[in-house]
Design a protein around this motif. Structure first.
Motif, PDB file in Angstrom:
ATOM      1  N   ILE A 268     -79.352 -16.968 -59.957  1.00  0.00           N
ATOM      2  CA  ILE A 268     -79.706 -16.140 -58.996  1.00  0.00           C
ATOM      3  C   ILE A 268     -81.313 -16.179 -58.856  1.00  0.00           C
ATOM      4  CG2 ILE A 268     -79.810 -13.867 -58.060  1.00  0.00           C
ATOM      5  CD1 ILE A 268     -77.168 -13.195 -59.519  1.00  0.00           C
ATOM      6  N   ARG A 269     -81.854 -16.547 -57.908  1.00  0.00           N
ATOM      7  CA  ARG A 269     -83.107 -16.751 -57.789  1.00  0.00           C
ATOM      8  C   ARG A 269     -83.738 -16.125 -56.626  1.00  0.00           C
ATOM      9  NH1 ARG A 269     -82.603 -17.431 -62.138  1.00  0.00           N
ATOM     10  NH2 ARG A 269     -83.394 -19.135 -63.455  1.00  0.00           N
ATOM     11  N   ARG A 270     -84.793 -15.649 -56.337  1.00  0.00           N
ATOM     12  CA  ARG A 270     -85.415 -14.994 -55.278  1.00  0.00           C
ATOM     13  C   ARG A 270     -86.240 -16.098 -54.336  1.00  0.00           C
ATOM     14  NH1 ARG A 270     -90.338 -10.296 -55.479  1.00  0.00           N
ATOM     15  NH2 ARG A 270     -90.602 -10.324 -52.953  1.00  0.00           N
ATOM     16  N   GLU A 271     -85.845 -15.752 -53.112  1.00  0.00           N
ATOM     17  CA  GLU A 271     -86.554 -16.509 -52.050  1.00  0.00           C
ATOM     18  C   GLU A 271     -87.194 -15.487 -50.983  1.00  0.00           C
ATOM     19  OE1 GLU A 271     -84.374 -20.834 -51.641  1.00  0.00           O
ATOM     20  OE2 GLU A 271     -84.363 -19.422 -49.873  1.00  0.00           O
ATOM     21  N   ASP A 272     -88.398 -15.156 -50.945  1.00  0.00           N
ATOM     22  CA  ASP A 272     -89.271 -14.114 -50.101  1.00  0.00           C
ATOM     23  C   ASP A 272     -88.316 -13.077 -50.335  1.00  0.00           C
ATOM     24  OD1 ASP A 272     -90.952 -16.077 -49.097  1.00  0.00           O
ATOM     25  OD2 ASP A 272     -89.659 -16.624 -47.676  1.00  0.00           O
TER      26      ASP A 272
ATOM     27  N   ILE B 289     -76.316 -20.350 -51.645  1.00  0.00           N
ATOM     28  CA  ILE B 289     -76.139 -19.214 -50.585  1.00  0.00           C
ATOM     29  C   ILE B 289     -77.375 -18.256 -50.836  1.00  0.00           C
ATOM     30  CG2 ILE B 289     -74.526 -17.380 -50.085  1.00  0.00           C
ATOM     31  CD1 ILE B 289     -72.337 -18.719 -51.410  1.00  0.00           C
ATOM     32  N   ARG B 290     -78.062 -18.054 -49.543  1.00  0.00           N
ATOM     33  CA  ARG B 290     -78.889 -17.367 -49.452  1.00  0.00           C
ATOM     34  C   ARG B 290     -78.484 -15.754 -48.686  1.00  0.00           C
ATOM     35  NH1 ARG B 290     -80.489 -22.172 -48.874  1.00  0.00           N
ATOM     36  NH2 ARG B 290     -82.203 -22.963 -49.950  1.00  0.00           N
ATOM     37  N   ILE B 291     -78.846 -14.947 -49.303  1.00  0.00           N
ATOM     38  CA  ILE B 291     -78.348 -13.444 -48.846  1.00  0.00           C
ATOM     39  C   ILE B 291     -79.768 -12.515 -48.600  1.00  0.00           C
ATOM     40  CG2 ILE B 291     -76.856 -11.459 -49.241  1.00  0.00           C
ATOM     41  CD1 ILE B 291     -75.374 -13.100 -51.184  1.00  0.00           C
ATOM     42  N   PRO B 292     -80.000 -12.314 -47.574  1.00  0.00           N
ATOM     43  CA  PRO B 292     -81.001 -11.026 -47.318  1.00  0.00           C
ATOM     44  C   PRO B 292     -80.732  -9.804 -48.317  1.00  0.00           C
ATOM     45  CG  PRO B 292     -80.027 -11.794 -45.055  1.00  0.00           C
ATOM     46  CD  PRO B 292     -78.937 -12.275 -46.303  1.00  0.00           C
ATOM     47  N   ILE B 293     -81.758  -9.291 -48.669  1.00  0.00           N
ATOM     48  CA  ILE B 293     -81.866  -8.243 -49.835  1.00  0.00           C
ATOM     49  C   ILE B 293     -81.144  -7.055 -49.295  1.00  0.00           C
ATOM     50  CG2 ILE B 293     -84.131  -7.419 -49.545  1.00  0.00           C
ATOM     51  CD1 ILE B 293     -82.159  -8.044 -52.744  1.00  0.00           C
ATOM     52  N   THR B 294     -81.612  -6.930 -47.999  1.00  0.00           N
ATOM     53  CA  THR B 294     -81.156  -5.578 -47.435  1.00  0.00           C
ATOM     54  C   THR B 294     -79.599  -5.417 -46.857  1.00  0.00           C
ATOM     55  OG1 THR B 294     -81.585  -6.842 -45.028  1.00  0.00           O
ATOM     56  CG2 THR B 294     -83.162  -5.003 -46.177  1.00  0.00           C
ATOM     57  N   ASP B 295     -78.878  -6.942 -47.037  1.00  0.00           N
ATOM     58  CA  ASP B 295     -77.320  -7.118 -46.960  1.00  0.00           C
ATOM     59  C   ASP B 295     -76.708  -6.586 -48.044  1.00  0.00           C
ATOM     60  OD1 ASP B 295     -75.270  -7.572 -45.081  1.00  0.00           O
ATOM     61  OD2 ASP B 295     -75.002  -9.351 -46.451  1.00  0.00           O
ATOM     62  N   ILE B 296     -77.187  -6.222 -49.404  1.00  0.00           N
ATOM     63  CA  ILE B 296     -76.630  -6.117 -50.358  1.00  0.00           C
ATOM     64  C   ILE B 296     -76.615  -4.773 -51.058  1.00  0.00           C
ATOM     65  CG2 ILE B 296     -76.648  -6.788 -52.906  1.00  0.00           C
ATOM     66  CD1 ILE B 296     -78.217  -9.242 -52.065  1.00  0.00           C
ATOM     67  N   ARG B 297     -75.396  -4.092 -51.083  1.00  0.00           N
ATOM     68  CA  ARG B 297     -75.235  -2.992 -51.828  1.00  0.00           C
ATOM     69  C   ARG B 297     -75.140  -3.074 -53.425  1.00  0.00           C
ATOM     70  NH1 ARG B 297     -69.851  -1.451 -50.370  1.00  0.00           N
ATOM     71  NH2 ARG B 297     -70.550  -0.434 -48.401  1.00  0.00           N
ATOM     72  N   ASP B 298     -74.387  -3.936 -54.037  1.00  0.00           N
ATOM     73  CA  ASP B 298     -74.600  -4.291 -55.249  1.00  0.00           C
ATOM     74  C   ASP B 298     -73.808  -5.690 -55.629  1.00  0.00           C
ATOM     75  OD1 ASP B 298     -71.925  -3.336 -54.562  1.00  0.00           O
ATOM     76  OD2 ASP B 298     -71.720  -1.912 -56.260  1.00  0.00           O
TER      77      ASP B 298
ATOM     78  N   ASP C 108     -77.355 -16.066 -64.098  1.00  0.00           N
ATOM     79  CA  ASP C 108     -78.619 -16.262 -64.954  1.00  0.00           C
ATOM     80  C   ASP C 108     -79.664 -15.769 -63.918  1.00  0.00           C
ATOM     81  OD1 ASP C 108     -81.145 -17.195 -65.565  1.00  0.00           O
ATOM     82  OD2 ASP C 108     -80.646 -19.368 -65.482  1.00  0.00           O
ATOM     83  N   VAL C 109     -80.498 -14.565 -64.253  1.00  0.00           N
ATOM     84  CA  VAL C 109     -81.582 -14.226 -63.516  1.00  0.00           C
ATOM     85  C   VAL C 109     -82.878 -14.032 -64.051  1.00  0.00           C
ATOM     86  CG1 VAL C 109     -79.840 -12.597 -62.442  1.00  0.00           C
ATOM     87  CG2 VAL C 109     -81.154 -11.799 -64.331  1.00  0.00           C
ATOM     88  N   ASN C 110     -83.806 -13.968 -63.355  1.00  0.00           N
ATOM     89  CA  ASN C 110     -85.154 -14.114 -63.789  1.00  0.00           C
ATOM     90  C   ASN C 110     -85.942 -12.829 -63.463  1.00  0.00           C
ATOM     91  OD1 ASN C 110     -85.960 -14.531 -60.984  1.00  0.00           O
ATOM     92  ND2 ASN C 110     -86.565 -16.803 -61.499  1.00  0.00           N
ATOM     93  N   THR C 111     -87.361 -12.759 -63.957  1.00  0.00           N
ATOM     94  CA  THR C 111     -87.923 -11.514 -63.701  1.00  0.00           C
ATOM     95  C   THR C 111     -88.093 -11.063 -62.224  1.00  0.00           C
ATOM     96  OG1 THR C 111     -88.970 -11.771 -65.695  1.00  0.00           O
ATOM     97  CG2 THR C 111     -89.840 -10.146 -64.242  1.00  0.00           C
ATOM     98  N   SER C 112     -88.386 -12.409 -61.431  1.00  0.00           N
ATOM     99  CA  SER C 112     -88.563 -11.987 -59.897  1.00  0.00           C
ATOM    100  C   SER C 112     -87.553 -11.435 -59.170  1.00  0.00           C
ATOM    101  CB  SER C 112     -88.960 -13.291 -59.431  1.00  0.00           C
ATOM    102  OG  SER C 112     -89.135 -13.321 -57.964  1.00  0.00           O
ATOM    103  N   VAL C 113     -86.433 -11.840 -59.655  1.00  0.00           N
ATOM    104  CA  VAL C 113     -85.036 -11.430 -58.965  1.00  0.00           C
ATOM    105  C   VAL C 113     -84.843  -9.775 -59.487  1.00  0.00           C
ATOM    106  CG1 VAL C 113     -82.458 -11.349 -59.088  1.00  0.00           C
ATOM    107  CG2 VAL C 113     -83.849 -13.601 -58.725  1.00  0.00           C
ATOM    108  N   VAL C 114     -85.032  -9.586 -60.655  1.00  0.00           N
ATOM    109  CA  VAL C 114     -84.917  -8.109 -61.342  1.00  0.00           C
ATOM    110  C   VAL C 114     -85.828  -7.261 -60.355  1.00  0.00           C
ATOM    111  CG1 VAL C 114     -84.960  -6.644 -63.070  1.00  0.00           C
ATOM    112  CG2 VAL C 114     -83.866  -8.965 -63.422  1.00  0.00           C
ATOM    113  N   SER C 115     -87.070  -7.497 -60.400  1.00  0.00           N
ATOM    114  CA  SER C 115     -88.252  -6.818 -59.525  1.00  0.00           C
ATOM    115  C   SER C 115     -87.611  -6.520 -58.199  1.00  0.00           C
ATOM    116  CB  SER C 115     -89.509  -7.594 -59.504  1.00  0.00           C
ATOM    117  OG  SER C 115     -90.229  -6.930 -58.907  1.00  0.00           O
ATOM    118  N   LEU C 116     -87.027  -7.509 -57.334  1.00  0.00           N
ATOM    119  CA  LEU C 116     -86.601  -7.360 -56.147  1.00  0.00           C
ATOM    120  C   LEU C 116     -85.469  -6.315 -56.191  1.00  0.00           C
ATOM    121  CD1 LEU C 116     -87.003  -8.330 -53.146  1.00  0.00           C
ATOM    122  CD2 LEU C 116     -85.525 -10.213 -53.570  1.00  0.00           C
TER     123      LEU C 116
END
Length: 326
Positions: free
Chosen positions: A16-20, A33-42, A50-58
Protein backbone atom coordinates in the motif's frame (compact mmCIF):
# COMPACT_ATOMS: atom_id res chain seq x y z
CA UNK A 1 -13.98 9.27 7.09
CA UNK A 2 -17.23 10.16 5.32
CA UNK A 3 -20.65 8.53 5.65
CA UNK A 4 -20.29 7.15 2.13
CA UNK A 5 -16.96 5.51 2.90
CA UNK A 6 -16.60 1.74 2.48
CA UNK A 7 -14.70 -1.15 3.96
CA UNK A 8 -12.00 -2.59 1.67
CA UNK A 9 -11.08 -6.27 2.06
CA UNK A 10 -7.48 -7.15 1.18
CA UNK A 11 -7.56 -10.89 0.49
CA UNK A 12 -4.12 -11.11 -1.19
CA UNK A 13 -0.60 -10.03 -0.20
CA UNK A 14 -0.13 -6.43 -1.31
CA UNK A 15 1.82 -3.19 -0.96
CA UNK A 16 0.00 0.00 0.00
CA UNK A 17 1.49 3.31 -1.07
CA UNK A 18 0.31 6.92 -1.04
CA UNK A 19 -0.49 8.93 -4.17
CA UNK A 20 -1.50 12.47 -3.23
CA UNK A 21 -4.81 12.02 -1.33
CA UNK A 22 -5.34 8.46 -2.53
CA UNK A 23 -3.80 5.14 -1.69
CA UNK A 24 -2.45 2.78 -4.33
CA UNK A 25 -2.84 -0.95 -3.65
CA UNK A 26 -0.29 -3.02 -5.55
CA UNK A 27 -1.17 -6.70 -5.88
CA UNK A 28 0.99 -9.42 -7.52
CA UNK A 29 0.48 -9.63 -11.29
CA UNK A 30 -2.36 -7.11 -11.34
CA UNK A 31 -2.82 -3.46 -12.24
CA UNK A 32 -2.52 -1.19 -9.16
CA UNK A 33 -5.81 -0.01 -7.68
CA UNK A 34 -6.14 3.62 -6.64
CA UNK A 35 -8.73 4.55 -4.00
CA UNK A 36 -9.50 8.11 -2.83
CA UNK A 37 -8.86 8.32 0.88
CA UNK A 38 -12.35 9.76 1.46
CA UNK A 39 -13.86 6.54 0.07
CA UNK A 40 -12.31 4.37 2.80
CA UNK A 41 -14.00 3.54 6.11
CA UNK A 42 -11.43 0.91 7.12
CA UNK A 43 -9.25 -1.85 5.70
CA UNK A 44 -9.39 -5.56 6.60
CA UNK A 45 -6.20 -7.43 5.67
CA UNK A 46 -6.54 -11.22 5.31
CA UNK A 47 -2.91 -11.56 4.23
CA UNK A 48 0.47 -9.81 4.39
CA UNK A 49 0.47 -6.06 3.71
CA UNK A 50 3.42 -3.75 3.23
CA UNK A 51 2.83 -0.12 4.26
CA UNK A 52 5.18 2.83 4.73
CA UNK A 53 5.18 5.92 6.92
CA UNK A 54 3.53 8.08 4.28
CA UNK A 55 0.51 5.77 4.12
CA UNK A 56 0.26 5.48 7.91
CA UNK A 57 0.30 9.28 8.18
CA UNK A 58 -2.52 9.61 5.63
CA UNK A 59 -4.65 6.89 7.27
CA UNK A 60 -4.15 8.46 10.68
CA UNK A 61 -5.17 11.91 9.43
CA UNK A 62 -8.45 10.49 8.09
CA UNK A 63 -9.24 8.28 11.13
CA UNK A 64 -8.98 5.04 9.15
CA UNK A 65 -8.33 1.75 10.95
CA UNK A 66 -6.48 -1.21 9.42
CA UNK A 67 -7.48 -4.60 10.90
CA UNK A 68 -4.97 -7.45 10.54
CA UNK A 69 -5.85 -11.18 10.53
CA UNK A 70 -3.19 -13.87 10.75
CA UNK A 71 -2.93 -16.93 8.49
CA UNK A 72 -5.52 -18.85 10.55
CA UNK A 73 -8.04 -16.01 10.77
CA UNK A 74 -7.12 -14.99 14.31
CA UNK A 75 -7.12 -11.31 15.17
CA UNK A 76 -3.50 -10.18 14.90
CA UNK A 77 -3.99 -6.47 15.71
CA UNK A 78 -5.02 -3.15 14.26
CA UNK A 79 -3.45 0.08 13.23
CA UNK A 80 -5.73 2.59 14.90
CA UNK A 81 -5.65 6.35 14.40
CA UNK A 82 -5.32 8.85 17.20
CA UNK A 83 -8.25 9.32 19.57
CA UNK A 84 -10.08 11.75 17.29
CA UNK A 85 -13.55 11.06 18.75
CA UNK A 86 -12.45 10.91 22.39
CA UNK A 87 -14.48 12.72 25.05
CA UNK A 88 -13.44 13.07 28.67
CA UNK A 89 -17.09 13.11 29.83
CA UNK A 90 -18.01 9.95 27.91
CA UNK A 91 -14.87 8.15 29.07
CA UNK A 92 -15.48 9.06 32.74
CA UNK A 93 -19.07 7.83 32.52
CA UNK A 94 -17.97 4.65 30.73
CA UNK A 95 -15.51 3.89 33.54
CA UNK A 96 -18.19 4.61 36.19
CA UNK A 97 -20.78 2.37 34.51
CA UNK A 98 -18.41 -0.56 33.97
CA UNK A 99 -17.00 -0.21 37.51
CA UNK A 100 -20.46 -0.51 39.07
CA UNK A 101 -20.74 -4.23 39.89
CA UNK A 102 -24.53 -4.35 39.52
CA UNK A 103 -24.59 -2.50 36.18
CA UNK A 104 -21.64 -4.49 34.84
CA UNK A 105 -23.10 -7.88 35.74
CA UNK A 106 -26.56 -6.93 34.47
CA UNK A 107 -25.14 -5.99 31.06
CA UNK A 108 -22.90 -9.08 31.00
CA UNK A 109 -25.83 -11.41 31.81
CA UNK A 110 -27.92 -9.77 29.07
CA UNK A 111 -25.11 -10.25 26.56
CA UNK A 112 -24.76 -13.96 27.41
CA UNK A 113 -28.53 -14.58 27.39
CA UNK A 114 -29.06 -12.72 24.13
CA UNK A 115 -26.12 -14.39 22.40
CA UNK A 116 -27.49 -17.82 23.32
CA UNK A 117 -30.96 -16.87 22.05
CA UNK A 118 -29.38 -15.60 18.82
CA UNK A 119 -27.53 -18.90 18.36
CA UNK A 120 -30.84 -20.76 18.64
CA UNK A 121 -32.39 -18.31 16.15
CA UNK A 122 -29.49 -18.81 13.71
CA UNK A 123 -29.70 -22.61 13.89
CA UNK A 124 -33.51 -22.57 13.87
CA UNK A 125 -33.93 -25.80 15.83
CA UNK A 126 -35.76 -27.10 18.90
CA UNK A 127 -32.69 -29.14 19.86
CA UNK A 128 -31.34 -26.12 21.74
CA UNK A 129 -34.48 -25.55 23.84
CA UNK A 130 -33.18 -27.55 26.82
CA UNK A 131 -29.63 -26.04 26.83
CA UNK A 132 -31.14 -22.55 26.52
CA UNK A 133 -33.50 -23.24 29.44
CA UNK A 134 -30.55 -24.40 31.59
CA UNK A 135 -28.58 -21.28 30.69
CA UNK A 136 -31.52 -19.04 31.60
CA UNK A 137 -31.88 -20.77 34.98
CA UNK A 138 -28.14 -20.63 35.76
CA UNK A 139 -27.47 -17.00 34.82
CA UNK A 140 -28.98 -15.35 37.96
CA UNK A 141 -26.65 -17.42 40.19
CA UNK A 142 -23.49 -16.34 38.36
CA UNK A 143 -21.72 -13.76 40.53
CA UNK A 144 -18.86 -12.75 38.26
CA UNK A 145 -17.64 -12.73 34.67
CA UNK A 146 -15.81 -16.06 35.00
CA UNK A 147 -19.00 -17.82 36.09
CA UNK A 148 -20.94 -16.20 33.25
CA UNK A 149 -18.32 -17.27 30.72
CA UNK A 150 -18.49 -20.81 32.09
CA UNK A 151 -22.26 -20.95 31.65
CA UNK A 152 -21.93 -19.56 28.14
CA UNK A 153 -19.24 -22.17 27.38
CA UNK A 154 -21.57 -25.02 28.39
CA UNK A 155 -24.29 -23.72 26.09
CA UNK A 156 -21.84 -23.18 23.25
CA UNK A 157 -20.62 -26.78 23.43
CA UNK A 158 -24.21 -27.95 22.96
CA UNK A 159 -24.71 -25.56 20.06
CA UNK A 160 -21.55 -26.76 18.26
CA UNK A 161 -22.84 -30.34 18.51
CA UNK A 162 -26.22 -29.30 17.08
CA UNK A 163 -24.55 -27.30 14.30
CA UNK A 164 -22.50 -30.37 13.31
CA UNK A 165 -25.72 -32.28 12.58
CA UNK A 166 -26.46 -29.71 9.85
CA UNK A 167 -23.06 -29.91 8.13
CA UNK A 168 -21.37 -32.42 5.81
CA UNK A 169 -18.70 -34.52 7.57
CA UNK A 170 -15.72 -32.59 6.13
CA UNK A 171 -17.13 -29.25 7.38
CA UNK A 172 -18.06 -30.34 10.94
CA UNK A 173 -16.38 -28.64 13.87
CA UNK A 174 -16.08 -31.68 16.18
CA UNK A 175 -15.60 -29.26 19.06
CA UNK A 176 -14.50 -25.65 18.83
CA UNK A 177 -10.75 -25.17 18.39
CA UNK A 178 -8.78 -21.95 17.97
CA UNK A 179 -5.20 -20.75 17.55
CA UNK A 180 -4.98 -22.62 15.24
CA UNK A 181 -8.35 -24.01 14.10
CA UNK A 182 -8.10 -27.78 13.67
CA UNK A 183 -10.39 -28.23 10.65
CA UNK A 184 -12.32 -26.44 7.91
CA UNK A 185 -15.43 -25.68 10.00
CA UNK A 186 -13.39 -24.13 12.79
CA UNK A 187 -11.32 -22.15 10.29
CA UNK A 188 -14.51 -20.66 8.81
CA UNK A 189 -15.92 -19.75 12.24
CA UNK A 190 -12.62 -18.18 13.33
CA UNK A 191 -12.36 -15.97 10.24
CA UNK A 192 -15.96 -14.78 10.42
CA UNK A 193 -15.89 -14.15 14.17
CA UNK A 194 -12.69 -12.13 13.80
CA UNK A 195 -14.24 -10.00 11.08
CA UNK A 196 -17.36 -9.36 13.19
CA UNK A 197 -15.05 -8.25 15.99
CA UNK A 198 -13.21 -5.95 13.56
CA UNK A 199 -16.52 -4.44 12.35
CA UNK A 200 -17.51 -3.72 15.96
CA UNK A 201 -14.10 -2.18 16.67
CA UNK A 202 -14.54 0.16 13.72
CA UNK A 203 -18.04 1.07 14.96
CA UNK A 204 -16.70 1.90 18.43
CA UNK A 205 -13.94 4.02 16.91
CA UNK A 206 -16.73 6.24 15.51
CA UNK A 207 -17.99 6.97 19.04
CA UNK A 208 -16.37 8.66 22.06
CA UNK A 209 -16.19 5.27 23.83
CA UNK A 210 -12.96 3.47 24.67
CA UNK A 211 -13.13 -0.02 23.08
CA UNK A 212 -11.07 -1.64 25.86
CA UNK A 213 -13.47 -0.88 28.75
CA UNK A 214 -16.31 -3.40 28.75
CA UNK A 215 -18.58 -5.66 30.77
CA UNK A 216 -18.08 -9.37 30.17
CA UNK A 217 -14.67 -10.34 28.89
CA UNK A 218 -11.55 -10.18 31.03
CA UNK A 219 -9.51 -6.99 30.94
CA UNK A 220 -6.28 -8.98 30.77
CA UNK A 221 -6.30 -9.60 27.01
CA UNK A 222 -4.06 -6.72 25.94
CA UNK A 223 -4.23 -7.50 22.21
CA UNK A 224 -8.01 -7.23 21.95
CA UNK A 225 -10.56 -4.75 23.23
CA UNK A 226 -13.04 -5.93 25.84
CA UNK A 227 -16.01 -3.78 24.82
CA UNK A 228 -15.62 -4.74 21.16
CA UNK A 229 -15.50 -8.41 22.19
CA UNK A 230 -18.64 -7.98 24.33
CA UNK A 231 -20.74 -6.20 21.72
CA UNK A 232 -19.62 -8.54 18.92
CA UNK A 233 -20.95 -11.63 20.75
CA UNK A 234 -24.69 -11.21 19.91
CA UNK A 235 -23.80 -10.59 16.23
CA UNK A 236 -21.57 -13.63 15.73
CA UNK A 237 -24.46 -16.11 15.26
CA UNK A 238 -26.03 -13.79 12.66
CA UNK A 239 -22.92 -14.18 10.51
CA UNK A 240 -20.86 -17.23 11.57
CA UNK A 241 -23.36 -20.01 12.34
CA UNK A 242 -25.94 -18.72 9.88
CA UNK A 243 -23.52 -18.35 6.96
CA UNK A 244 -21.88 -21.72 7.65
CA UNK A 245 -25.30 -23.41 7.59
CA UNK A 246 -26.22 -21.61 4.38
CA UNK A 247 -22.88 -22.38 2.72
CA UNK A 248 -23.30 -26.07 3.57
CA UNK A 249 -26.90 -26.19 2.31
CA UNK A 250 -26.06 -24.37 -0.94
CA UNK A 251 -22.69 -26.16 -1.32
CA UNK A 252 -20.98 -22.79 -1.66
CA UNK A 253 -17.83 -23.96 0.11
CA UNK A 254 -15.57 -26.75 -1.15
CA UNK A 255 -12.76 -28.64 0.50
CA UNK A 256 -10.36 -26.91 -1.92
CA UNK A 257 -11.27 -23.59 -0.24
CA UNK A 258 -9.23 -24.71 2.79
CA UNK A 259 -5.61 -25.66 3.43
CA UNK A 260 -5.25 -28.43 6.00
CA UNK A 261 -2.21 -29.73 7.83
CA UNK A 262 -1.92 -31.95 10.91
CA UNK A 263 -4.46 -30.58 13.42
CA UNK A 264 -4.61 -27.16 11.76
CA UNK A 265 -6.56 -25.60 8.91
CA UNK A 266 -7.01 -22.23 7.27
CA UNK A 267 -8.79 -20.71 4.32
CA UNK A 268 -6.95 -20.92 1.00
CA UNK A 269 -6.42 -17.82 -1.15
CA UNK A 270 -9.60 -18.62 -3.06
CA UNK A 271 -11.41 -19.43 0.18
CA UNK A 272 -10.54 -16.05 1.68
CA UNK A 273 -11.97 -14.28 -1.36
CA UNK A 274 -15.12 -16.39 -1.19
CA UNK A 275 -15.68 -15.70 2.52
CA UNK A 276 -14.99 -11.98 2.03
CA UNK A 277 -17.62 -11.88 -0.74
CA UNK A 278 -20.14 -13.71 1.44
CA UNK A 279 -19.59 -11.29 4.31
CA UNK A 280 -19.72 -8.17 2.16
CA UNK A 281 -23.05 -9.29 0.73
CA UNK A 282 -24.38 -10.16 4.18
CA UNK A 283 -23.27 -6.86 5.75
CA UNK A 284 -25.07 -5.00 2.95
CA UNK A 285 -28.35 -6.89 3.60
CA UNK A 286 -31.10 -4.65 4.93
CA UNK A 287 -34.05 -5.02 7.29
CA UNK A 288 -36.79 -2.60 8.27
CA UNK A 289 -35.98 -0.94 11.60
CA UNK A 290 -39.17 -0.42 13.61
CA UNK A 291 -37.86 2.50 15.69
CA UNK A 292 -36.02 4.35 12.93
CA UNK A 293 -38.86 3.56 10.48
CA UNK A 294 -36.49 2.88 7.61
CA UNK A 295 -34.35 0.10 6.24
CA UNK A 296 -30.92 -0.39 7.79
CA UNK A 297 -28.09 -2.66 6.73
CA UNK A 298 -26.55 -5.28 9.01
CA UNK A 299 -23.42 -3.10 9.00
CA UNK A 300 -25.49 -0.19 10.36
CA UNK A 301 -26.99 -2.45 13.04
CA UNK A 302 -23.46 -2.94 14.36
CA UNK A 303 -22.94 0.82 14.55
CA UNK A 304 -26.32 1.26 16.26
CA UNK A 305 -25.18 -1.24 18.91
CA UNK A 306 -22.18 0.95 19.73
CA UNK A 307 -24.49 3.95 20.05
CA UNK A 308 -26.60 2.06 22.63
CA UNK A 309 -23.58 2.06 24.95
CA UNK A 310 -23.10 5.79 24.36
CA UNK A 311 -26.71 6.34 25.49
CA UNK A 312 -26.20 4.02 28.48
CA UNK A 313 -23.18 6.04 29.59
CA UNK A 314 -24.42 9.57 28.85
CA UNK A 315 -28.20 9.26 29.28
CA UNK A 316 -28.64 6.25 31.58
CA UNK A 317 -30.73 4.42 28.97
CA UNK A 318 -30.92 0.68 29.66
CA UNK A 319 -28.81 -1.43 27.33
CA UNK A 320 -30.62 -4.20 25.42
CA UNK A 321 -28.24 -6.27 23.28
CA UNK A 322 -29.01 -6.88 19.61
CA UNK A 323 -31.59 -9.56 18.92
CA UNK A 324 -32.96 -10.30 15.41
CA UNK A 325 -36.64 -9.32 15.14
CA UNK A 326 -37.28 -10.59 11.64
Amino acid sequence: MTAAARTYWLTEPCRIRREDNSIRIERPDQTPIRIPITDIRDLVAFDHVDVNTSVVSLLNRHDITVHLLDHYGNYAGSFTPHEGMSSALALRRQVEVTSDTHLRLTAARDIVATTAANVKWALDTDLLDAPLKRLTEDLPTAGDSNALMGIEGNFRRSSWEVLDTMLPPWLRLNGRTRRPPSNAGNAFISYVNTIVYARMLTALRCTPLHPAIGFLHADTDRRRNTLALDLAEPFKPLFAERLLRRAAAQKTLRQSDFESDVARASLSKGGRKKVAEMLRAELASTVYHRSLKRKVSYEELIHLEALKIVRLCLEGTSYKPFRPWW
